[in-house]
Design an enzyme around this catalytic site. Structure first.
Site, PDB file in Angstrom:
ATOM      1  N   LYS A 153      66.776  27.729  25.264  1.00 35.92           N
ATOM      2  CA  LYS A 153      66.064  28.515  24.297  1.00 35.92           C
ATOM      3  C   LYS A 153      65.469  29.638  24.986  1.00 35.92           C
ATOM      4  O   LYS A 153      65.394  29.574  26.410  1.00 35.92           O
ATOM      5  CB  LYS A 153      64.954  27.818  23.763  1.00 35.92           C
ATOM      6  CG  LYS A 153      63.891  27.024  24.704  1.00 35.92           C
ATOM      7  CD  LYS A 153      62.904  28.083  24.989  1.00 35.92           C
ATOM      8  CE  LYS A 153      62.035  27.329  26.255  1.00 35.92           C
ATOM      9  NZ  LYS A 153      60.932  28.146  27.028  1.00 35.92           N
ATOM     10  N   ASP A 167      58.604  21.185  24.227  1.00 37.25           N
ATOM     11  CA  ASP A 167      59.781  22.042  23.633  1.00 37.25           C
ATOM     12  C   ASP A 167      60.765  21.181  23.104  1.00 37.25           C
ATOM     13  O   ASP A 167      61.756  21.566  22.254  1.00 37.25           O
ATOM     14  CB  ASP A 167      60.580  22.975  24.817  1.00 37.25           C
ATOM     15  CG  ASP A 167      59.528  23.987  25.298  1.00 37.25           C
ATOM     16  OD1 ASP A 167      58.636  24.291  24.408  1.00 37.25           O
ATOM     17  OD2 ASP A 167      59.833  24.527  26.375  1.00 37.25           O
TER      18      ASP A 167
HETATM   19  P1  ATP Z   1      60.864  25.031  30.350  1.00 36.90           P
HETATM   20  O1  ATP Z   1      61.206  26.216  29.689  1.00 36.90           O
HETATM   21  O2  ATP Z   1      60.588  24.041  28.923  1.00 36.90           O
HETATM   22  O3  ATP Z   1      59.497  25.274  31.182  1.00 36.90           O
HETATM   23  P2  ATP Z   1      62.298  24.776  32.545  1.00 36.90           P
HETATM   24  O4  ATP Z   1      63.563  25.624  32.331  1.00 36.90           O
HETATM   25  O5  ATP Z   1      61.150  25.658  33.227  1.00 36.90           O
HETATM   26  O6  ATP Z   1      61.715  24.306  31.083  1.00 36.90           O
HETATM   27  P3  ATP Z   1      63.723  22.373  33.268  1.00 36.90           P
HETATM   28  O7  ATP Z   1      65.137  22.935  33.845  1.00 36.90           O
HETATM   29  O8  ATP Z   1      63.815  21.846  31.675  1.00 36.90           O
HETATM   30  O9  ATP Z   1      62.504  23.695  33.415  1.00 36.90           O
HETATM   31  O10 ATP Z   1      62.860  21.312  34.008  1.00 36.90           O
HETATM   32  C1  ATP Z   1      62.548  21.367  35.414  1.00 36.90           C
HETATM   33  C2  ATP Z   1      62.317  20.133  36.091  1.00 36.90           C
HETATM   34  O11 ATP Z   1      62.529  19.048  35.391  1.00 36.90           O
HETATM   35  C3  ATP Z   1      63.092  20.041  37.317  1.00 36.90           C
HETATM   36  O12 ATP Z   1      62.109  19.662  38.372  1.00 36.90           O
HETATM   37  C4  ATP Z   1      64.030  19.018  37.336  1.00 36.90           C
HETATM   38  O13 ATP Z   1      64.530  18.366  38.565  1.00 36.90           O
HETATM   39  C5  ATP Z   1      63.354  17.998  36.254  1.00 36.90           C
HETATM   40  N1  ATP Z   1      64.450  17.475  35.230  1.00 36.90           N
HETATM   41  C6  ATP Z   1      64.356  16.041  34.573  1.00 36.90           C
HETATM   42  N2  ATP Z   1      65.341  16.067  33.874  1.00 36.90           N
HETATM   43  C7  ATP Z   1      66.056  17.163  33.858  1.00 36.90           C
HETATM   44  C8  ATP Z   1      67.265  17.536  33.006  1.00 36.90           C
HETATM   45  N3  ATP Z   1      67.878  16.880  32.252  1.00 36.90           N
HETATM   46  N4  ATP Z   1      67.678  19.045  33.127  1.00 36.90           N
HETATM   47  C9  ATP Z   1      67.105  19.786  33.866  1.00 36.90           C
HETATM   48  N5  ATP Z   1      65.698  19.291  34.632  1.00 36.90           N
HETATM   49  C10 ATP Z   1      65.416  18.143  34.736  1.00 36.90           C
END
Ligand code: ATP
Length: 292
Positions: free
Chosen positions: A11, A140
């Protein structure tokens, strides 16, 4: 059904206004979220009764154990459904969505696991119930289950489809740095609470006003992240120089996106910078999860 393969769509936040902070520390937001075609692929395979959950991820910084949000989604599903014999599933995760990038990759994966287990076990839970379970895993996740273009409010639990967003070409730029969402929220100045970019976008979408998108889309977290990751401002500028109508950071960043009215300048941008930084040309999706 013994196996299901799912696409879990990332997203972007087309707008992100922070309304305030609850006593328990959660921030209240108002955001128009949009599913995009960049996706992780998740395969769920049923195992023998009582064999529990196992997981394999192909990404070095995404854990293979109960710290993975997919694992937690499967546990939450098990708790809420109280299936006799429990959930026994092997989860295989092929990551394409950059990690810690503001693209909601983990949340998309969790949504796909909930959606897929509901199919695999024939539990017939309605979307609202899956969203209620999803909210216990991440803010989310309920949006990722709904997908498309939605107004998202509260801590992520209040979701209303508002799409479709006008047809545009979107380019994503993911600077090398990753940021922690919690750290960015901690750096937020309460003086910035209460922006109205979400209202302006809803007005634009309802009445198709000719207000330029650049004067509508805002992200309250951008000022915090761009101090830590100066590339945010640099890439926003480059997207505009190359013909984007507007450029903005998504979520807590550091990924930025540009919206182009035509494909050619977007294509030129991708070709010019693909060797310097991670770039993606994506389309807007009307769903968050799909089986294939
Ligand atoms: P958001 O926009 O919701 O803040 P994001 O893109 O910043 O998400 P994600 O990539 O969803 O962050 O997640 C980051 C953290 O979560 C990392 O530290 C990662 O190791 C941990 N994590 C646990 N499970 C997952 C997964 N299935 N995919 C990605 N990261 C994961």
């Amino acid at each position: 059904m013994e196996q299901i393969t799912l696409q879990a769509y990332a997203k972007v936040n087309l707008t992100l206004d922070i309304q305030g902070r609850r006593k328990d520390g959660y921030h209240l937001l108002r955001s128009v979220m949009q599913s995009i075609s960049l996706a992780d692929t998740i395969t769920l395979q049923k195992k023998g009764r009582g064999q529990g959950i196992s997981l394999h991820s192909d990404h070095p910084s995404v854990p293979d154990d109960e710290h993975n949000i997919c694992w937690r989604a499967a546990q939450a599903f098990e708790q809420h459904t109280q299936l006799s014999g429990g959930v026994a599933v092997s989860i295989s995760l092929a990551k394409k969505i950059p990690v810690a990038a503001g693209l909601g990759g983990g949340s998309a994966d969790a949504a796909a696991v909930l959606y897929g287990l509901n199919k695999l076990y024939g539990t017939g839970l309605e979307l609202a119930k899956l969203q209620q379970i999803g909210l216990t895993i991440g803010a989310d996740v309920p949006f990722c289950l709904q997908g498309g273009t939605c107004l998202v409010e509260g801590i992520g639990e209040a979701i209303r489809p508002v799409g479709p967003f006008p047809s545009v070409t979107m380019v994503l730029v993911k600077p090398k740095a990753g940021v922690s969402t919690a750290q960015i929220y901690r750096g937020l100045d309460p003086a910035t609470y209460g922006g109205d970019s979400t209202d302006r976008l809803l007005e634009f979408m309802t009445n198709r006003t000719d207000t330029p998108l650049a004067s509508i889309l805002e992200n309250a977290l951008e000022s915090v992240t761009s101090v830590l990751v100066p590339e945010v401002g640099i890439w926003k500028g480059r997207l505009l120089e190359h013909g984007a109508l507007v450029s903005l950071m998504s979520g807590s960043g550091p990924t930025v996106f540009g919206l182009f009215s035509e494909e050619l300048p977007a294509q030129r941008f991708l070709e010019r910078f693909q060797h310097e930084v991670q770039v993606f040309g994506v389309t807007l999706m009307d769903r968050g999860v799909c089986s294939r």
